[in-house]
Design an enzyme around this catalytic site. Structure first.
Site, PDB file in Angstrom:
ATOM      1  N   ARG A 154       0.831  -1.131   0.032  1.00 41.41           N
ATOM      2  CA  ARG A 154       0.063   0.064  -0.060  1.00 41.41           C
ATOM      3  C   ARG A 154       1.045   1.282   0.076  1.00 41.41           C
ATOM      4  O   ARG A 154       2.024   1.346   0.673  1.00 41.41           O
ATOM      5  CB  ARG A 154      -0.692   0.040   1.172  1.00 41.41           C
ATOM      6  CG  ARG A 154      -1.498   1.121   1.665  1.00 41.41           C
ATOM      7  CD  ARG A 154      -3.095   1.018   0.833  1.00 41.41           C
ATOM      8  NE  ARG A 154      -4.144   1.938   1.491  1.00 41.41           N
ATOM      9  CZ  ARG A 154      -4.913   2.248   0.901  1.00 41.41           C
ATOM     10  NH1 ARG A 154      -5.187   2.055  -0.547  1.00 41.41           N
ATOM     11  NH2 ARG A 154      -6.055   3.057   1.224  1.00 41.41           N
TER      12      ARG A 154
ATOM     13  N   GLY B  65     -13.825   1.109  -3.574  1.00 41.06           N
ATOM     14  CA  GLY B  65     -13.728   2.057  -2.483  1.00 41.06           C
ATOM     15  C   GLY B  65     -14.456   1.387  -1.387  1.00 41.06           C
ATOM     16  O   GLY B  65     -14.236   0.188  -0.942  1.00 41.06           O
TER      17      GLY B  65
ATOM     18  N   THR C 249     -10.211   0.896  -8.540  1.00 34.44           N
ATOM     19  CA  THR C 249      -9.325  -0.277  -8.076  1.00 34.44           C
ATOM     20  C   THR C 249      -9.372  -1.279  -9.026  1.00 34.44           C
ATOM     21  O   THR C 249     -10.084  -1.378  -9.803  1.00 34.44           O
ATOM     22  CB  THR C 249      -9.634  -0.575  -6.654  1.00 34.44           C
ATOM     23  OG1 THR C 249      -9.428   0.729  -6.004  1.00 34.44           O
ATOM     24  CG2 THR C 249      -8.707  -1.667  -5.818  1.00 34.44           C
TER      25      THR C 249
HETATM   26  N1  GLY Z   1      -8.621   3.038  -2.197  1.00 32.78           N
HETATM   27  C1  GLY Z   1      -9.541   2.382  -2.084  1.00 32.78           C
HETATM   28  C2  GLY Z   1      -9.203   1.570  -0.911  1.00 32.78           C
HETATM   29  O1  GLY Z   1      -8.085   1.295  -0.679  1.00 32.78           O
HETATM   30  O2  GLY Z   1     -10.025   1.141   0.008  1.00 32.78           O
END
Ligand code: GLY
Length: 569
Positions: A99, A473, A380
């Site tokens: 991340r 999301g 995503t």
């Molecule tokens: N950017 C969306 C998540 O990581 O939940």
């Protein structure tokens, strides 16, 4: 059962697919290996690598690099993600966190104005929204530990896709139109994403990314170039010129982290998903604990009692998410407590099966409860790969919002993320996905923003059963959860499980989202009668799943809501 199929056909119509096909979605089938991803050419890249003797990890890395080329609006080398990996020989499941991190110069109130108000768009658009990217480092770590083919072979298909181009889809063109204004503000983004500085690529046109091909070639030679070589220099120079925060020190310091997956039992299966700094695993296990005492399959598909229980369970989980979840290096996340049966029993007792509770009355676990329990014991992209040796990769990665920050680093083709928006800019202020947070997810230097990404792998008696995950999301958790429940509770195949209509509740705003026309009028009426505020919307998410059948063969599916494919052999 009739209602189930009718609803399904209507959803397919709304999405413009052929209802006759969608009524009985069929998975791809293979005896040796399976790849499912959000783009056909990316799936093919994974399959090509498998056919050359690669394993599921090689396929996942090749597919992820290819997605970085073909789906720049969703995920890429300028972003980050998470992977759950099952090692075939030992059956061990491990979790890799690649991340993005907050730059060292980031600060708690960096998105607030002089009046203490969040500056609109500051965490979503442009240089200040960028977190330190982790994708290249993560894919390299994954490959180093578990890959079989040489690194250069797994990067090669993506280089070809960038060099030779791919045909732009309608979905891509729609995403561009949505973020057009932002992308056109940045000269390097304009250069990459338009034909001539003005006109974006239309559906059906060939999209070539020469700069990105060159960058990928450098990564193929040396992945560290991204963090300490010429690529790093280009990123840092662009940041310095435009007021961004990412420095050479940030890039040098970046390391992915191997973590222990969060696992819990559900109806005889072992469900494993992503630990913090993702909220996914904790809340999938928590919600499954809350619903497990009810025999959902006996109630029947979309029975109002089953839907009501699921919504009320989601409400509780997302209340906990807002208070307790964050980067475990900065805040103590009560993973054991929130995923314990004892906690689920306590919270389940609060659920009134006749009436929805307003979210204002549903609180996160308080400190006293957590102390007792401790003593007692979403744009995503997701991809899923499995091979004949029982190796499985469930990988979700992202640049966050559509086309991330909108910033392309000049000369590199790298589109940078806007992952900083996943932090809580101020207590109680919703992010782009409407999620709110508190201290646990406040911004701090080098901290990782809380995620919902939920790559999931499920086993029974130590044998792999299925893997799934999705973008979306805040809805990622509930999508991965429902695909899992569709398989476990309703016996669906991979294609049915990802296609079936979904719902979502995230505590605040206090409403349940239903996929339009996927739920019949009498069901919606009954939910409203129990006090739910129902909002019917277009479909969301873009899940994929790979399921191991009883005979050992594999079936795979990509979500009909997206444009992905599954292929096996
Ligand atoms: N950017 C969306 C998540 O990581 O939940």
């Amino acid at each position: 059962m009739k209602k189930f199929w009718c609803s399904w056909i209507v959803v397919a119509c709304a999405l413009g697919t052929n209802p006759a096909e969608a009524a009985f979605p069929r998975p791809a089938v293979g005896n040796k290996a399976m790849v499912a991803s959000a783009h056909g050419e990316a799936t093919d890249a994974g399959i090509a690598v498998l056919r050359r003797g690669g394993n599921a990890v090689d396929a996942a890395v090749a597919t992820a690099f290819a997605v970085s080329v073909t789906l720049p609006y969703s995920a890429g080398i300028g972003g980050g993600g998470f992977a759950l990996v099952r090692e075939g020989k030992s059956g061990d499941i491990s979790a890799l966190d690649f991340r993005e991190r907050a730059p060292l110069a980031a600060s708690r109130d960096m998105y607030l104005d002089d009046q203490g108000q969040v500056r609109p768009g500051a965490s979503v658009d442009g240089y200040l929204s960028v977190g330190v990217p982790g994708t290249v480092s993560g894919l390299y770590a994954l490959h180093k530990k578990h890959g079989r083919l040489p690194w250069k072979d797994v990067v090669e298909p993506a280089i070809r896709l960038a060099q030779d181009g791919f045909l732009v889809s309608e979905l891509y063109a729609k995403f561009f139109a949505w973020r057009r204004e932002l992308l056109m503000q940045h000269p390097a983004s304009r250069k990459v994403f338009t034909r001539d500085g003005e006109h974006p690529y239309a559906a059906g046109e060939l999209f070539i990314q020469r700069d990105l091909a060159r960058t990928l070639r450098r990564i193929q030679k040396d992945p560290n170039d991204f963090y300490r070589g010429e690529i790093a220099q280009a990123i840092v120079a662009d940041m310095e010129k435009n007021g961004g925060l990412v420095t050479a020190q940030d890039l040098l310091a970046y390391q992915p982290t191997w973590r222990e997956a969060v696992c819990g039992p559900y109806r005889g299966y072992d469900v494993c998903s992503m630990p913090p700094p993702s909220a996914g695993g904790v809340h999938i296990v928590q919600i499954l604990n809350l619903v497990e005492p009810t025999d959902l399959s006996a109630l029947g598909w979309h029975h109002p009692d089953a839907l009501h229980l699921l919504i009320e369970s989601m409400r509780i989980a997302y209340a906990d998410r807002a208070t307790h979840l964050g980067d475990p290096a900065f805040t103590k996340v009560p993973v054991k407590e929130l995923t314990s049966r004892a906690y689920a029993d306590k919270r389940r007792a609060e659920i009134d099966m006749k009436k929805a509770r307003p979210s204002t009355e549903v609180k996160a676990a308080d400190e006293a409860t957590l102390a007792t329990l401790a003593k007692e014991s979403h744009d995503t992209s997701h991809l899923t790969c499995a091979d004949a040796d029982g190796n499985v990769v469930s990988l979700t990665f992202t640049v966050n919002y559509g086309f991330g920050s909108g910033v392309v680093v000049p000369g590199t083709g790298i589109l940078l993320n806007d992952e900083m928006d996943d932090f809580s800019a101020a207590p109680g202020v919703p992010n782009a996905y409407g999620l709110i947070g508190a201290e646990a997810n406040a911004i701090a230097p080098a901290k990782i923003p809380l995620s919902s990404m939920s790559p999931t792998i499920v086993e029974k008696d130590g044998v792999f059963v299925f893997a799934t995950g999705s973008p979306g999301g805040s809805t990622i958790i509930t999508t991965s959860l429902q695909v899992s429940m569709h398989i476990i509770d309703y016996g669906m195949n991979a294609a049915e499980a990802v296609a079936a209509p979904r719902l979502h509740h995230q505590w605040t705003p206090d409403k349940v989202r239903l996929e339009a026309l996927g739920f019949d009028a009498s069901t919606i009426e009954e939910l409203e009668r129990r006090g739910h505020t129902v909002e019917s919307t277009r479909g969301w998410g873009n899940a994929s799943a790979v399921v191991r059948r009883a005979d050992g063969s594999l079936e795979g599916a990509a979500d009909p809501r997206g444009e992905g494919t599954a292929r096996g052999y």
